[in-house]
Design a protein around this motif. Structure first.
Motif, PDB file in Angstrom:
ATOM      1  N   PRO A 389       0.210  -1.297  -0.077  1.00 10.72           N
ATOM      2  CA  PRO A 389      -0.204   0.488  -0.410  1.00 10.72           C
ATOM      3  C   PRO A 389       0.786   1.614   0.114  1.00 10.72           C
ATOM      4  O   PRO A 389       0.601   1.933  -0.038  1.00 10.72           O
ATOM      5  CB  PRO A 389      -0.895   0.134   1.592  1.00 10.72           C
ATOM      6  CG  PRO A 389      -0.692  -2.009   2.057  1.00 10.72           C
ATOM      7  CD  PRO A 389       0.463  -2.292   0.816  1.00 10.72           C
ATOM      8  N   VAL A 390       2.149   1.067   0.281  1.00  9.62           N
ATOM      9  CA  VAL A 390       3.035   2.176   0.121  1.00  9.62           C
ATOM     10  C   VAL A 390       4.006   2.539  -0.144  1.00  9.62           C
ATOM     11  O   VAL A 390       4.689   1.126  -0.747  1.00  9.62           O
ATOM     12  CB  VAL A 390       3.268   2.482   2.015  1.00  9.62           C
ATOM     13  CG1 VAL A 390       2.521   3.210   2.609  1.00  9.62           C
ATOM     14  CG2 VAL A 390       4.223   1.727   2.448  1.00  9.62           C
ATOM     15  N   ARG A 447       5.071   7.503   0.820  1.00 12.92           N
ATOM     16  CA  ARG A 447       3.908   7.956   0.543  1.00 12.92           C
ATOM     17  C   ARG A 447       3.127   6.890   0.149  1.00 12.92           C
ATOM     18  O   ARG A 447       3.657   5.332   0.151  1.00 12.92           O
ATOM     19  CB  ARG A 447       3.760   8.551  -0.634  1.00 12.92           C
ATOM     20  CG  ARG A 447       4.018   7.951  -2.197  1.00 12.92           C
ATOM     21  CD  ARG A 447       4.069   8.885  -3.198  1.00 12.92           C
ATOM     22  NE  ARG A 447       3.933   8.192  -4.223  1.00 12.92           N
ATOM     23  CZ  ARG A 447       5.561   8.506  -5.473  1.00 12.92           C
ATOM     24  NH1 ARG A 447       6.456   8.173  -4.525  1.00 12.92           N
ATOM     25  NH2 ARG A 447       5.019   7.202  -6.216  1.00 12.92           N
ATOM     26  N   ALA A 448       1.361   6.858   0.459  1.00  9.24           N
ATOM     27  CA  ALA A 448       0.494   6.310   0.341  1.00  9.24           C
ATOM     28  C   ALA A 448       0.442   6.250  -1.401  1.00  9.24           C
ATOM     29  O   ALA A 448       0.115   7.128  -1.664  1.00  9.24           O
ATOM     30  CB  ALA A 448      -0.640   6.014   0.782  1.00  9.24           C
ATOM     31  N   SER A 452      -5.003   3.695  -1.970  1.00  4.42           N
ATOM     32  CA  SER A 452      -5.211   3.568  -0.617  1.00  4.42           C
ATOM     33  C   SER A 452      -5.505   3.665   0.665  1.00  4.42           C
ATOM     34  O   SER A 452      -5.903   5.349  -0.319  1.00  4.42           O
ATOM     35  CB  SER A 452      -2.970   2.738  -0.457  1.00  4.42           C
ATOM     36  OG  SER A 452      -2.114   2.552  -1.288  1.00  4.42           O
ATOM     37  N   VAL A 454      -5.317   5.744   4.001  1.00  4.35           N
ATOM     38  CA  VAL A 454      -4.246   5.929   5.643  1.00  4.35           C
ATOM     39  C   VAL A 454      -5.019   5.638   7.050  1.00  4.35           C
ATOM     40  O   VAL A 454      -5.811   6.500   6.721  1.00  4.35           O
ATOM     41  CB  VAL A 454      -3.834   7.181   5.745  1.00  4.35           C
ATOM     42  CG1 VAL A 454      -2.698   6.932   6.088  1.00  4.35           C
ATOM     43  CG2 VAL A 454      -2.975   7.131   4.325  1.00  4.35           C
ATOM     44  N   PRO A 469       2.806   8.165   6.108  1.00  5.73           N
ATOM     45  CA  PRO A 469       0.885   7.175   7.159  1.00  5.73           C
ATOM     46  C   PRO A 469       2.211   6.020   7.259  1.00  5.73           C
ATOM     47  O   PRO A 469       2.941   5.637   6.942  1.00  5.73           O
ATOM     48  CB  PRO A 469       1.116   6.552   5.675  1.00  5.73           C
ATOM     49  CG  PRO A 469       2.627   7.403   4.647  1.00  5.73           C
ATOM     50  CD  PRO A 469       2.838   8.510   5.133  1.00  5.73           C
ATOM     51  N   VAL A 472      -1.728   1.613   6.594  1.00 10.01           N
ATOM     52  CA  VAL A 472      -2.146   2.035   5.868  1.00 10.01           C
ATOM     53  C   VAL A 472      -3.385   0.168   4.667  1.00 10.01           C
ATOM     54  O   VAL A 472      -2.293  -0.374   5.219  1.00 10.01           O
ATOM     55  CB  VAL A 472      -1.694   2.652   4.535  1.00 10.01           C
ATOM     56  CG1 VAL A 472      -2.112   2.809   2.992  1.00 10.01           C
ATOM     57  CG2 VAL A 472      -0.496   3.855   4.955  1.00 10.01           C
ATOM     58  N   ARG A 474      -4.851  -1.693   0.801  1.00 11.60           N
ATOM     59  CA  ARG A 474      -5.976  -1.545   0.491  1.00 11.60           C
ATOM     60  C   ARG A 474      -6.440  -2.861  -0.055  1.00 11.60           C
ATOM     61  O   ARG A 474      -6.010  -3.422   0.405  1.00 11.60           O
ATOM     62  CB  ARG A 474      -4.166  -1.249  -0.517  1.00 11.60           C
ATOM     63  CG  ARG A 474      -4.130  -0.372  -2.488  1.00 11.60           C
ATOM     64  CD  ARG A 474      -2.607  -0.432  -2.820  1.00 11.60           C
ATOM     65  NE  ARG A 474      -3.478  -0.368  -3.652  1.00 11.60           N
ATOM     66  CZ  ARG A 474      -1.865  -0.387  -5.188  1.00 11.60           C
ATOM     67  NH1 ARG A 474      -0.978  -0.942  -5.011  1.00 11.60           N
ATOM     68  NH2 ARG A 474      -2.227   0.340  -6.248  1.00 11.60           N
TER      69      ARG A 474
END
Length: 698
Positions: A389-390, A447-448, A452, A454, A469, A472, A474
């Motif tokens: 997700p990130v 970053r995400a 996704s 957060v 974040p 997270v 997704r």
């Protein structure tokens, strides 16, 4: 002077002049107009809205009592002023959008265009149309298109707005987001949405009651003209199907009590999740996580420990190698990846692709739990890296260590999400997270990724994109992915033992494996989305063969048999997914609300899985909502009619009576294009030509 003289020649010249005069006269288009007095009454079409929204009780009767819109219409049409219309007009009344069996099941709606198009398709006898409605158009073609057809025929539409322009006081259970199944004696969270149409704050008690003896309640405070989403938690007491009903008491001044409760059926059963933990160094986070899942009676745990320099970990629950066979890796509902990556004696590219495949194709879940070694950076470029997700910061491989304790802060989404609910009360949930022991290390997150969600961020640390974040989630194909950027969740045990630590990881395991356990029997898994569809909404089906033998290149087929609430069966062949891994997909659209029985069978081995899909009514009609004056006003404006309030209905009737005097019928005979006129002209021209020949004139 060139032609012959004499009387006969003069007559022939007169015929010539007459022909020229007739031709010249045609340019003026002469007509003969005959009038006749009408003997029949002009036609007035009366269209009455009978939809469910007309049940709203916001109209005042003659004695001042509150009546529904439908009752007011019936009273108005029986008044002396309106009954006098029958003396001047031939009134033809027709109702539209009345609820039927199907619409009662949820497919009903108000189609304003249909009755107007019906009038436009009739003969031109209609002088005008009177439409009594609240204007709640929610089905069919735009009413403006039908109004344009009437305007082209010179038919005026007089609209009467039945209903008030503001919301009526009402308290409504708008939604229940209960899962389709739950586990016996385990926490079942039932989210609900409560909507208030009161202009004051409302404090009410929401109750949940189940047919299996489940019960819960809580007080909810709703601001004026707003909605609140909350959760009730129960524990199913017995196996089988139980119906959960969420209800609120009738509030003082409420106009509609029929929407104060809503039910949802839940299948309670006893099953276990299967979890695989993959780690390198046995850090504290890993040790407490492994113990928590081992002690969870609803979870079976296997562990692969890539211990550096010491070989793979051994003991109870430890595997001698990472599961390489398709059948083995496909059996896991959740895979938790600690500080591991690809290469250096850890995962291979094939292992990473296998984990990604069971997530994307078979609905499993994967948890990314990075550590100070930064091994998860090596997942970039693999299929696992795609579903993470990130985006990790490659320049800070080891993350960030600090001597000052930091904490996570829930986002607005995290406060309400079931995954981060450590307390039923949202406000208490925020307090719990703020009181949890903090952490001294966190992953370097850049970053995400798009798509996704957060749930929690660093309380202080920031980068150029904002707060870091740390929690997270997704959606990854049919499965789910979770990233947890700290390794100190085990510290939540301080002072409270396993209260929050066990609850969090238990929720993670069950939330991520939920889809895989919708229906399973004899090695066939079935899942569908959405879990509680509305009538008319597409339901996507997915079926997998747990042992992996259902890949498309082996020729296996899966057939679905769908039985609706009306008892009719529908057969559907599920097609093999292009990426294989035993996934077969299909879809269908339920036509009406109710319980749909779903059975999927493998054609070769006759194995099957069963499930029940609860289809909710597609409630297009809303009781208690304001009348839509703008819709009715547009119809009247297009047809050069008038739009009036219900209070002006009698004055409209008197106005129509004045228009009842029908003009006389006119019959126009168009001489300039009449066949006799043209025949006479041609005959004269022929006679003139023939006479000239007889007289020897050229």
């Amino acid at each position: 002077s060139r032609e012959r003289r004499g009387k006969l020649a003069a007559w022939w010249q007169c015929i010539r002049v007459l022909i020229m005069l007739m031709i010249a006269c045609m340019l003026f288009r002469p007509e003969i107009v005959r009038t006749a007095k009408r003997t029949e009454k002009p036609l007035l079409r009366l269209l009455v809205d009978e939809s469910v929204s007309m049940e709203t009780r916001d109209m005042a009767a003659k004695d001042g009592s509150a009546v529904s819109r439908k009752e007011w219409v019936r009273s108005a049409l029986t008044s002396e002023t309106w009954t006098a219309m029958a003396e001047s007009f031939k009134v033809v009344e027709s109702a539209f959008s009345a609820p039927t069996t199907n619409s009662g099941a949820g497919l009903g709606g108000t189609d304003l265009a249909a009755p107007l198009n019906e009038v436009a398709g009739e003969s031109s006898e209609s002088r005008c149309v009177v439409l009594l409605s609240d204007g709640d158009w929610n089905s069919g073609m735009p009413p403006a298109s039908a109004a344009s057809r009437l305007a082209s025929k010179g038919v005026q539409v007089y609209c009467v707005v039945v209903g008030r322009d503001d919301f009526q006081p009402d308290l409504e259970i708008a939604e229940i987001a209960a899962p389709s199944f739950a586990f016996v004696e385990e926490r079942l969270a039932v989210p609900f949405t409560l909507r208030s149409r009161f202009k004051r704050e409302v404090v009410t008690r929401v109750k949940l009651a189940g047919t299996g003896g489940e019960a819960a309640s809580r007080d909810v405070r709703i601001p004026p003209m707003s909605s609140v989403t909350d959760v009730l938690v129960v524990r199913p007491k017995r196996e089988g199907r139980t119906v959960l009903t969420v209800s609120v008491p009738v509030e003082s001044g409420e106009i509609n009590s029929e929407n104060n409760s809503m039910s949802a059926a839940v299948d309670a059963r006893r099953e276990k999740f299967k979890v695989l933990i993959v780690e390198t160094l046995p850090r504290w986070e890993y040790r407490f996580l492994r113990n928590a899942l081992f002690r969870d009676p609803g979870v079976d745990v296997d562990v692969v420990l890539f211990h550096p320099g010491m070989g793979l970990g051994e003991g109870k629950g430890y595997l001698p190698a990472f599961p390489s066979a398709v059948e083995e890796i496909s059996s896991y509902d959740v895979v938790i990846l600690g500080d591991v990556g690809v290469g250096n004696g850890m995962l291979t590219e094939r292992d990473a692709s296998a984990v990604a495949a069971i997530v994307e194709q078979q609905g499993s879940g994967v948890v990314f739990l990075p550590g100070p070694q930064g091994n998860q950076l090596s997942l970039a470029g693999t299929r696992l890296g795609d579903i993470m997700p990130v985006v990790l910061d490659a320049e800070r491989r080891g993350g960030y260590s600090q001597t000052i304790e930091s904490r996570m802060e829930l986002t607005a989404l995290g406060i309400e999400h079931l995954l981060t609910r450590l307390s039923v009360d949202p406000e208490a949930n925020v307090v719990v997270w703020r009181s949890l022991p903090g952490f001294f290390w966190h992953a370097a997150v850049d970053r995400a990724k798009p798509g996704s969600e957060v749930l929690a961020v660093h309380s202080a640390a920031r980068n150029s994109r904002g707060r870091i974040p740390l929690v997270v989630i997704r959606q990854a194909g049919n499965g789910r992915a979770l990233f947890l950027g700290v390794d100190s969740v085990w510290r939540w045990r301080r002072g409270v033992e396993d209260t929050y630590h066990y609850r969090f990881w238990g929720q993670v395991a069950r939330w991520m494996a939920h889809r895989r356990h919708m229906a399973e029997d004899a090695g066939v898994r079935l899942f569908f989305s959405p879990e509680r569809p509305a009538a008319g909404q597409t339901v996507f089906l997915g079926a997998t063969v747990a042992d992996g033998s259902g890949s498309s290149n082996r020729g296996m087929g899966i057939r679905a048999v769908i039985r609706g609430p009306d008892g009719k069966e529908r057969r559907l062949m599920l097609e093999p997914h292009e990426k294989g891994w035993g996934l077969f997909t299909g879809s269908f659209v339920p036509a009406e609300a109710g319980a749909y029985s779903l059975v999927v069978k493998t054609e070769e081995t006759a194995r099957e899985a069963r499930a029940t899909i609860e289809v909710q009514p597609a409630l297009l009609e809303k009781v208690g909502w304001p009348a839509r004056r703008d819709v009715l006003g547009e119809i009247s404006a297009i047809t050069s009619g008038v739009c009036v309030d219900a209070s002006e209905f009698e004055s409209l009737a008197r106005f129509l009576n004045r228009l009842a005097g029908s003009p006389p019928l006119e019959k126009r005979i168009r001489l300039w294009c009449h066949p006799l006129w043209l025949g006479a002209l041609i005959g004269l021209m022929a006679a003139y030509w023939a006479g000239r020949k007889m007289m020897g004139l050229v």
